[in-house]
Design a protein around this motif. Sequence first.
Motif, short mmCIF file in Angstrom:
data_model
loop_
_atom_site.label_atom_id
_atom_site.label_comp_id
_atom_site.label_asym_id
_atom_site.label_seq_id
_atom_site.Cartn_x
_atom_site.Cartn_y
_atom_site.Cartn_z
N ILE A 181 36.42 -58.75 -30.25
CA ILE A 181 35.53 -59.91 -30.16
C ILE A 181 34.26 -59.55 -29.39
O ILE A 181 33.15 -59.89 -29.80
N TYR A 182 34.41 -58.86 -28.31
CA TYR A 182 33.25 -58.51 -27.49
C TYR A 182 32.30 -57.57 -28.23
O TYR A 182 31.08 -57.70 -28.13
N ASP A 183 32.87 -56.64 -29.00
CA ASP A 183 32.05 -55.63 -29.67
C ASP A 183 31.49 -56.08 -31.02
O ASP A 183 30.49 -55.53 -31.49
N SER A 184 32.10 -57.09 -31.65
CA SER A 184 31.77 -57.40 -33.05
C SER A 184 30.83 -58.58 -33.22
O SER A 184 30.40 -58.86 -34.34
N CYS A 185 30.52 -59.28 -32.13
CA CYS A 185 29.72 -60.50 -32.26
C CYS A 185 28.36 -60.34 -31.58
O CYS A 185 28.22 -59.63 -30.58
N GLU A 186 27.39 -61.02 -32.13
CA GLU A 186 26.03 -61.00 -31.58
C GLU A 186 25.47 -62.42 -31.59
O GLU A 186 25.46 -63.05 -32.65
N PRO A 187 25.03 -62.94 -30.42
CA PRO A 187 25.15 -62.41 -29.07
C PRO A 187 26.62 -62.22 -28.64
O PRO A 187 27.52 -62.67 -29.35
N LYS A 188 26.83 -61.61 -27.50
CA LYS A 188 28.18 -61.32 -27.04
C LYS A 188 28.97 -62.61 -26.81
O LYS A 188 28.44 -63.61 -26.31
N ILE A 189 30.24 -62.58 -27.18
CA ILE A 189 31.14 -63.71 -26.94
C ILE A 189 32.26 -63.22 -26.04
O ILE A 189 32.91 -62.21 -26.34
N THR A 190 32.49 -63.91 -24.94
CA THR A 190 33.56 -63.55 -24.02
C THR A 190 34.67 -64.58 -24.12
O THR A 190 34.54 -65.69 -23.61
N PRO A 191 35.78 -64.23 -24.79
CA PRO A 191 36.85 -65.21 -24.97
C PRO A 191 37.74 -65.29 -23.74
O PRO A 191 37.76 -64.38 -22.89
N GLY A 192 38.50 -66.36 -23.66
CA GLY A 192 39.56 -66.47 -22.66
C GLY A 192 40.87 -66.15 -23.36
O GLY A 192 41.29 -66.91 -24.24
N ILE A 193 41.51 -65.06 -22.99
CA ILE A 193 42.70 -64.62 -23.71
C ILE A 193 43.89 -64.54 -22.75
O ILE A 193 43.77 -64.02 -21.64
N GLU A 194 45.02 -65.06 -23.22
CA GLU A 194 46.23 -65.00 -22.42
C GLU A 194 47.46 -64.84 -23.30
O GLU A 194 47.42 -65.12 -24.50
N ILE A 195 48.51 -64.36 -22.67
CA ILE A 195 49.80 -64.21 -23.36
C ILE A 195 50.66 -65.41 -22.99
O ILE A 195 50.77 -65.78 -21.82
N GLN A 196 51.23 -66.03 -24.01
CA GLN A 196 52.11 -67.17 -23.78
C GLN A 196 53.45 -66.91 -24.46
O GLN A 196 53.58 -66.03 -25.33
N GLU A 197 54.43 -67.71 -24.08
CA GLU A 197 55.76 -67.57 -24.66
C GLU A 197 56.08 -68.81 -25.48
O GLU A 197 55.84 -69.94 -25.06
N ALA A 198 56.60 -68.60 -26.70
CA ALA A 198 56.98 -69.70 -27.59
C ALA A 198 58.22 -69.28 -28.36
O ALA A 198 58.26 -68.19 -28.94
N ASP A 199 59.24 -70.12 -28.34
CA ASP A 199 60.52 -69.81 -29.01
C ASP A 199 61.08 -68.47 -28.55
O ASP A 199 61.65 -67.70 -29.33
N GLY A 200 60.88 -68.17 -27.27
CA GLY A 200 61.42 -66.94 -26.73
C GLY A 200 60.67 -65.70 -27.14
O GLY A 200 61.14 -64.58 -26.88
N LYS A 201 59.50 -65.85 -27.75
CA LYS A 201 58.71 -64.70 -28.18
C LYS A 201 57.31 -64.79 -27.56
O LYS A 201 56.87 -65.86 -27.13
N TYR A 202 56.60 -63.66 -27.59
CA TYR A 202 55.27 -63.62 -27.01
C TYR A 202 54.20 -63.83 -28.10
O TYR A 202 54.27 -63.24 -29.18
N ILE A 203 53.24 -64.67 -27.79
CA ILE A 203 52.09 -64.89 -28.68
C ILE A 203 50.81 -64.68 -27.88
O ILE A 203 50.82 -64.73 -26.64
N ILE A 204 49.72 -64.43 -28.58
CA ILE A 204 48.42 -64.22 -27.94
C ILE A 204 47.51 -65.40 -28.29
O ILE A 204 47.33 -65.72 -29.46
N VAL A 205 46.97 -66.06 -27.27
CA VAL A 205 46.11 -67.23 -27.46
C VAL A 205 44.69 -66.86 -27.00
O VAL A 205 44.48 -66.53 -25.83
N ALA A 206 43.75 -66.89 -27.95
CA ALA A 206 42.35 -66.59 -27.65
C ALA A 206 41.52 -67.86 -27.73
O ALA A 206 41.38 -68.45 -28.80
#
Length: 496
Positions: A72-97
């Motif tokens: 995301i940081y390298d592919s967008c113009e102007p630069k976009i800084t996302p908020g990214i975190e790892i969460q747990e759902a149904d006992g598994k890990y997901i990535i939320v951007a």
Amino acid sequence: MTAEEISKGENDNIEYKADIPPKSENYMRTVVAYANANGGRLVFGVENNTWKVSGFSRDEVYQKMDAVTNAIYDSCEPKITPGIEIQEADGKYIIVADIPAGMQRPYCVKSQGMIEGVYLRVSGTTRKAAVYQIQEMTLAARNRSFDSEKVQRILSADEMNRFCSRLYQHAKELCVNQEAQNALRQIGISQLISFKAVCEENGIYYATNGYQLLDGQLEEYPDAAVQCAVFKGTTRNIFITRKEFYGCIDEQIESAYAFVLEHIDLGARIDGLVRQDIYELPIHTIREMITNAVCHRSYLCPGKVQVALFDDRLEVTSPGMLDKDLTVEKMKAGISKIRNGVLAKIFMYMNMVEAWGTGIPKIFEEAKHYGLREPELLDMGSDFRINLYRRKPVTDAYGVIAPQLTGVRENRCYGIKSKNIASFVSSTELSNEEKLLLLIRANESVTQIQMSDYTGLSLRTIKRMTVKLQKEEKIVRIGNSRFGKWKVIDESSRRS
């Protein structure tokens, strides 16, 4: 995120991916679209359509999170800084951007460039932005509007003074009473600069797009027009009649307004000894709908304002997407976002619009007052539409509406009473002067806008002719310009 939240599926602001796509461009379009709108959320590790949590293992999830962040940081113009975190759902890990709403729009996918790589969210989907949408975002980022942009037309003091005089005369005609007319003051060149209708550079005055639109100089704006039509039934399959109005955009509004009044039902009610003409729809709402469409449309977007009358509704469509911060719900609550600041300020001076944000609530209020179905606001992606629904008034054999059936308080006659005379005037080979005299004899309360509509002459021509006829003592104006009437002076009276 909880399983319950995930089960609700995708919407305008959330999208799911089962895995990290091998090509980042496959999801970078959505990232850019969110940044160009109100922000949004990309969730990796949830299957699209089934909303089943596939997730990632603990060993791979951190590596994948870093890959998303860097892409995301390298592919967008102007630069976009996302908020990214790892969460747990149904006992598994997901990535939320979480992608924030951008402050430097337009954003694009860098590899595709600023023309091909700009995207928007429309009805829950990611779509490539049109050129006009990119232009509007660019102007908004500079805190500018299209109608305030300078054009290469140098203005003389005489031109600007004539322009101000025309606006003043139109504003005067729209004053509600004599007191308002007395309070009205003619604007001058300094006000035009303040309104950003004119740019001054080193003592030279330049027109803006807003000035051109109000001055009727539409060569560069082929879609700056109002299309009016009456359709049979409730669809656009069969039209009964149609007209298209060009010229100064404020006069377009008056012509379209007169067109609608001519084609809706007119009854009356008895108030004491006075018979009051009553239209089936609230006339102030009709004017408000058309004025809003012309004032707040996108003049960069292809397409004309459309005013369509069906058996069950009046439909007014305005070209251009709603602003990213504006929703139908906010509009109902009285929140507005001005797209064309120059036009809005001048329309307010001319008494064509009132305080910002009051238009839509007022339309709903008047519809309720008339006993009509609630108006409908439709965000159609590339256009915005308002539907005002019709209800045929109950009248007696003489076209009189029982006072208890309507709370209508209109007391002004806007329509020519004899449609046969109007039809004759529009088709006969009489001279233009004879046509005007015939119309005035048929209805002394006929307005200049109606004269224009029935004769096919421009409003500017009508105004010039009425001044000429008054100087020649062939007609006289009795009362003020808004509530007065015309009277034809017989030849014998002129000789005496």
